[in-house]
Motif scaffolding. Structure first.
Motif, PDB file in Angstrom:
ATOM      1  N   GLU A 472     -12.041  38.632 -39.137  1.00 59.71           N
ATOM      2  CA  GLU A 472     -12.291  40.017 -38.723  1.00 59.71           C
ATOM      3  C   GLU A 472     -12.268  40.965 -39.912  1.00 59.71           C
ATOM      4  OE1 GLU A 472     -11.128  40.987 -34.310  1.00 59.71           O
ATOM      5  OE2 GLU A 472      -9.342  40.474 -35.456  1.00 59.71           O
ATOM      6  N   VAL A 524     -16.569  43.227 -29.190  1.00 56.22           N
ATOM      7  CA  VAL A 524     -16.334  43.039 -27.752  1.00 56.22           C
ATOM      8  C   VAL A 524     -15.860  41.621 -27.454  1.00 56.22           C
ATOM      9  CG1 VAL A 524     -17.468  42.995 -25.500  1.00 56.22           C
ATOM     10  CG2 VAL A 524     -17.962  44.844 -27.097  1.00 56.22           C
ATOM     11  N   VAL A 525     -16.522  40.625 -28.053  1.00 53.72           N
ATOM     12  CA  VAL A 525     -16.224  39.233 -27.709  1.00 53.72           C
ATOM     13  C   VAL A 525     -14.981  38.721 -28.426  1.00 53.72           C
ATOM     14  CG1 VAL A 525     -17.118  36.868 -27.821  1.00 53.72           C
ATOM     15  CG2 VAL A 525     -18.639  38.744 -27.175  1.00 53.72           C
ATOM     16  N   TRP A 526     -14.810  39.097 -29.679  1.00 54.09           N
ATOM     17  CA  TRP A 526     -13.742  38.512 -30.497  1.00 54.09           C
ATOM     18  C   TRP A 526     -12.504  39.417 -30.563  1.00 54.09           C
ATOM     19  CZ3 TRP A 526     -13.377  33.689 -32.460  1.00 54.09           C
ATOM     20  CH2 TRP A 526     -12.443  33.434 -33.464  1.00 54.09           C
ATOM     21  N   HIS A 527     -12.687  40.634 -31.088  1.00 58.54           N
ATOM     22  CA  HIS A 527     -11.544  41.517 -31.325  1.00 58.54           C
ATOM     23  C   HIS A 527     -10.898  41.978 -30.023  1.00 58.54           C
ATOM     24  CE1 HIS A 527      -9.000  44.195 -33.577  1.00 58.54           C
ATOM     25  NE2 HIS A 527      -9.402  45.240 -32.863  1.00 58.54           N
ATOM     26  N   PHE A 528     -11.715  42.386 -29.061  1.00 59.10           N
ATOM     27  CA  PHE A 528     -11.152  42.886 -27.806  1.00 59.10           C
ATOM     28  C   PHE A 528     -10.362  41.806 -27.071  1.00 59.10           C
ATOM     29  CE2 PHE A 528     -14.025  46.791 -26.842  1.00 59.10           C
ATOM     30  CZ  PHE A 528     -13.506  47.403 -27.965  1.00 59.10           C
ATOM     31  N   TYR A 529     -10.767  40.547 -27.207  1.00 59.42           N
ATOM     32  CA  TYR A 529      -9.995  39.503 -26.548  1.00 59.42           C
ATOM     33  C   TYR A 529      -8.581  39.464 -27.120  1.00 59.42           C
ATOM     34  CZ  TYR A 529      -7.897  35.104 -25.375  1.00 59.42           C
ATOM     35  OH  TYR A 529      -6.998  34.175 -24.948  1.00 59.42           O
ATOM     36  N   HIS A 530      -8.456  39.449 -28.447  1.00 51.65           N
ATOM     37  CA  HIS A 530      -7.150  39.269 -29.067  1.00 51.65           C
ATOM     38  C   HIS A 530      -6.240  40.477 -28.902  1.00 51.65           C
ATOM     39  CE1 HIS A 530      -8.128  35.425 -30.859  1.00 51.65           C
ATOM     40  NE2 HIS A 530      -9.286  35.927 -31.279  1.00 51.65           N
ATOM     41  N   PHE A 533      -7.544  41.518 -23.960  1.00 54.27           N
ATOM     42  CA  PHE A 533      -7.652  40.580 -22.846  1.00 54.27           C
ATOM     43  C   PHE A 533      -6.784  39.334 -22.972  1.00 54.27           C
ATOM     44  CE2 PHE A 533     -11.787  42.832 -23.065  1.00 54.27           C
ATOM     45  CZ  PHE A 533     -11.683  43.514 -21.872  1.00 54.27           C
ATOM     46  N   ASP A 534      -6.201  39.114 -24.120  1.00 52.77           N
ATOM     47  CA  ASP A 534      -5.258  38.009 -24.265  1.00 52.77           C
ATOM     48  C   ASP A 534      -4.101  38.230 -23.286  1.00 52.77           C
ATOM     49  OD1 ASP A 534      -3.322  36.181 -24.986  1.00 52.77           O
ATOM     50  OD2 ASP A 534      -3.769  36.313 -27.120  1.00 52.77           O
ATOM     51  N   TYR A 538      -2.069  41.788 -22.816  1.00 53.76           N
ATOM     52  CA  TYR A 538      -2.770  42.661 -21.860  1.00 53.76           C
ATOM     53  C   TYR A 538      -1.795  43.695 -21.268  1.00 53.76           C
ATOM     54  CZ  TYR A 538      -5.769  44.107 -18.024  1.00 53.76           C
ATOM     55  OH  TYR A 538      -6.523  44.853 -17.161  1.00 53.76           O
ATOM     56  N   GLY A 582      -4.775  39.401 -33.748  1.00 59.37           N
ATOM     57  CA  GLY A 582      -5.750  40.208 -33.015  1.00 59.37           C
ATOM     58  C   GLY A 582      -5.967  41.545 -33.662  1.00 59.37           C
TER      59      GLY A 582
END
Length: 600
Positions: A472, A524-530, A533-534, A538, A582
């Motif tokens: 990142e 959206v796919v990588w950073h937001f998950y960690h 949405f992890d 969360y 993240g």
């Protein structure tokens, strides 16, 4: 040989030149007067391939006044020889493509050209529409393609259609000399004549009828309703055609094809007495009440002059829009306030003693997030000015442009500050050392792949930063450099093109756009998950707010981080390896921190 040359060779060359000149004269330079010996006879005729008798008379005066007045007979009839007509070889069809190649290619793709290629002897040719020896420009009132005579010309092969057009509002306007009245070629194209009866509904509305009925100039000049195309596409029929339906009603389904008449005319297909019949073509069993439904309904228009149903519909729409804004807006505000209260309570209750990001890093991360969001929103609004994103910004191009540029400059300033930070501050130098890629990152990545796919039961152990944070961080560095260089090239394209070719700016624009798509999708796919949405963090990792995380989370995600060590605990790994948290710019600090402890 040298000198004057061999006499025999000179004689041979002279004979060849004379023979070539004779052949050219006989094949191409036949005097027009020789042709007119026969073709000045008004009674000279022949029967063509379609079985129709046609005149072979050539009026020399008309030929001299035509657009081909500089041509000779043999320049068009290249197959004619001095033996004609005694050789009884009929003249071949003139190849207009020798001079009019583009028009001939278009004609070949038309219904006429395709019919001719299929062997239809009665298919219309260039001469059938333009004339033969009296070809005139379409602007001439005597031309068969003049807007006032087109229906008569096309009517030679399509008499029924020509009669319908003459009786329609379009034909009557053309008869009055209204140049804006649509003619046959306005709807069916000029050389590439199309059969619109099999056309897509969307194409007919967008490419044919909208040429006039979506024109502000024509609507204003002739007092026509300006919204007929828009309201059609807002209707059920229009929406169905926009999404690919091939059976949805189009403009011609209701108004007719050639005999288009106003709704007040008794023969009109949209006359009140004929609406049931018209609607029943697609809706068997349609009643008078069904047929009273309006297709061109502008829900935003004032209901002052509308019928009762339209006025009721207008007020119902306004009431519901107000209700939606009040009810859903209140629900949204209620839940946002409740969400913030619960987040604040959770942060107060959480035991988060470990500092991951100091104050400077949190400010850098926050400004980076803000400028990135502004750049993404304004950039895509500039790329897609008709999108809802552009509408949210007031559809103001100067606002989108300058907001994008200012945010871009702030991002570059932030990048310069970050460079100074990692060069001059101890925390910054430590940050860049810990984020520097190593060979162990590749081993950790392979180990993580095995763990995530179930090939290994051993979860990789990371230190301060792992491959996730490093990917990142360096992606942000790469993206900032690329977007900065290409953005400045696009902004200052005039000075830039004084030194490099113009195509370089076009390439920069392509890179700028696709790099933006790549960056947004990665966030959206990588950073937001960690960070969102992890399940372990969360609804959000709070380190971006106050820099602190819990010891449990650190032990789970970063067991080799130095902040978890104590003097009595031996180092578990002599070479601790960074690990993902993240946070692309996350910077864990030792327990001793200038920040105060988190509130209980």
């Amino acid at each position: 040989m040298t000198g004057r040359g061999h006499p025999g060779m000179l004689l041979t060359c002279a004979c060849l030149v004379l023979a070539q000149g004779f052949c050219r004269a006989t094949a191409q330079n036949i005097p027009d007067s020789d042709c007119l010996v026969c073709h000045s006879d008004r009674t000279l005729t022949k029967t063509n391939d379609a079985g129709r008798e046609i005149s072979l008379f050539v009026d020399e005066a008309q030929l001299r006044n035509s657009v081909h007045k500089t041509n000779t007979c043999s320049s068009c009839h290249t197959d004619i020889t001095p033996k004609h007509p005694d050789d009884e070889v009929p003249a071949a069809r003139v190849d207009c493509g020798r001079c009019h190649a583009e028009q001939t290619r278009s004609y070949g793709a038309s219904v006429h050209g395709q019919a001719l290629a299929a062997g239809r002897a009665d298919a219309a040719t260039c001469q059938d529409c333009h004339g033969t020896h009296d070809v005139l420009p379409p602007t001439s009132a005597q031309s068969p393609l003049h807007f006032s005579r087109q229906a008569d010309t096309c009517g030679q092969c399509h008499p029924g259609e020509a009669a319908d057009v003459a009786a329609s509002v379009h034909g009557q306007a053309a008869a009055r000399g209204v140049r804006d009245a649509p003619t046959c070629t306005d709807c069916h194209s000029e050389h590439r004549i199309e059969a619109l009866s099999t056309g897509q509904p969307r194409r007919i509305a967008e490419k044919v009828c909208s040429r006039c009925h979506a024109s502000e100039r024509i609507s204003t000049k002739y007092h026509l309703p300006p919204d007929r195309v828009k309201t059609f596409f807002d209707s059920y029929h229009g929406l169905a055609s926009r999404y690919g339906s091939t059976v949805a009603a189009n403009c011609a389904s209701c108004h007719g094809w050639h005999k288009i008449l106003p709704s007040t005319h008794p023969e009109s297909t949209i006359h009140p007495q004929r609406l049931v019949e018209t609607c029943g073509k697609c809706h068997p069993g349609a009643t008078e009440n069904f047929a009273r439904s309006r297709v061109h309904v502008d829900l935003a228009a004032s209901p002052a002059d509308a019928d009762l149903g339209t006025r009721i519909n207008w007020w119902v729409r306004r009431i519901y829009l107000t209700l939606i804004v009040l009810v859903i807006g209140s629900m949204f505000l209620h839940n946002i306030l409740l969400f913030l209260k619960k987040i604040a309570a959770r942060l107060r209750r959480a035991d988060r003693p470990i500092l991951r990001m100091d104050r400077s890093q949190r400010w850098q991360h926050g400004l980076l997030a803000l400028t990135f969001i502004v750049l993404a929103v304004t950039g895509f609004a500039l790329k897609f000015p008709d999108s809802w994103i552009a509408w949210m910004l007031g559809s103001s191009e100067p606002l989108r442009r300058w907001a994008h540029r200012i945010a871009g400059l702030l991002l570059l300033v932030l990048g310069a500050y970050h460079l100074l930070y990692i060069l001059t501050r101890p925390e910054g130098r430590r940050l860049i050392r810990d984020l520097w890629p190593t060979r162990r990152d590749l081993r950790d990545l392979l180990a993580a792949a095995g763990y995530l796919t179930g090939l290994s039961r051993q979860k990789p152990r990371f230190g301060r930063f792992g491959y996730v944070e490093k990917m990142e961080y360096w992606a942000v560095v790469w993206g900032t450099v690329i977007m900065g260089i290409t953005g400045l090239m696009i902004w200052f394209k005039i000075p830039v093109t004084q030194w490099i070719p113009r195509w370089a700016v076009d390439v920069a624009l392509t890179i700028h756009y696709y790099e933006a798509v790549l960056a947004c999708l990665a966030i959206v796919v990588w950073h937001f998950y960690h960070v969102i949405f992890d399940p372990d963090v969360y609804p959000i990792n709070p380190a971006c707010w106050d820099g602190r995380v819990s010891r449990h989370w650190m032990e789970e995600e970063h067991p080799l981080d130095e902040s978890l060590r104590s003097p009595s605990t031996p180092t578990p790994d002599p070479h601790p390896n960074p690990v993902p948290t993240g946070q692309p710019n996350a910077t864990p600090q030792p327990p001793a921190s200038p920040d105060p402890p988190a509130p209980a």
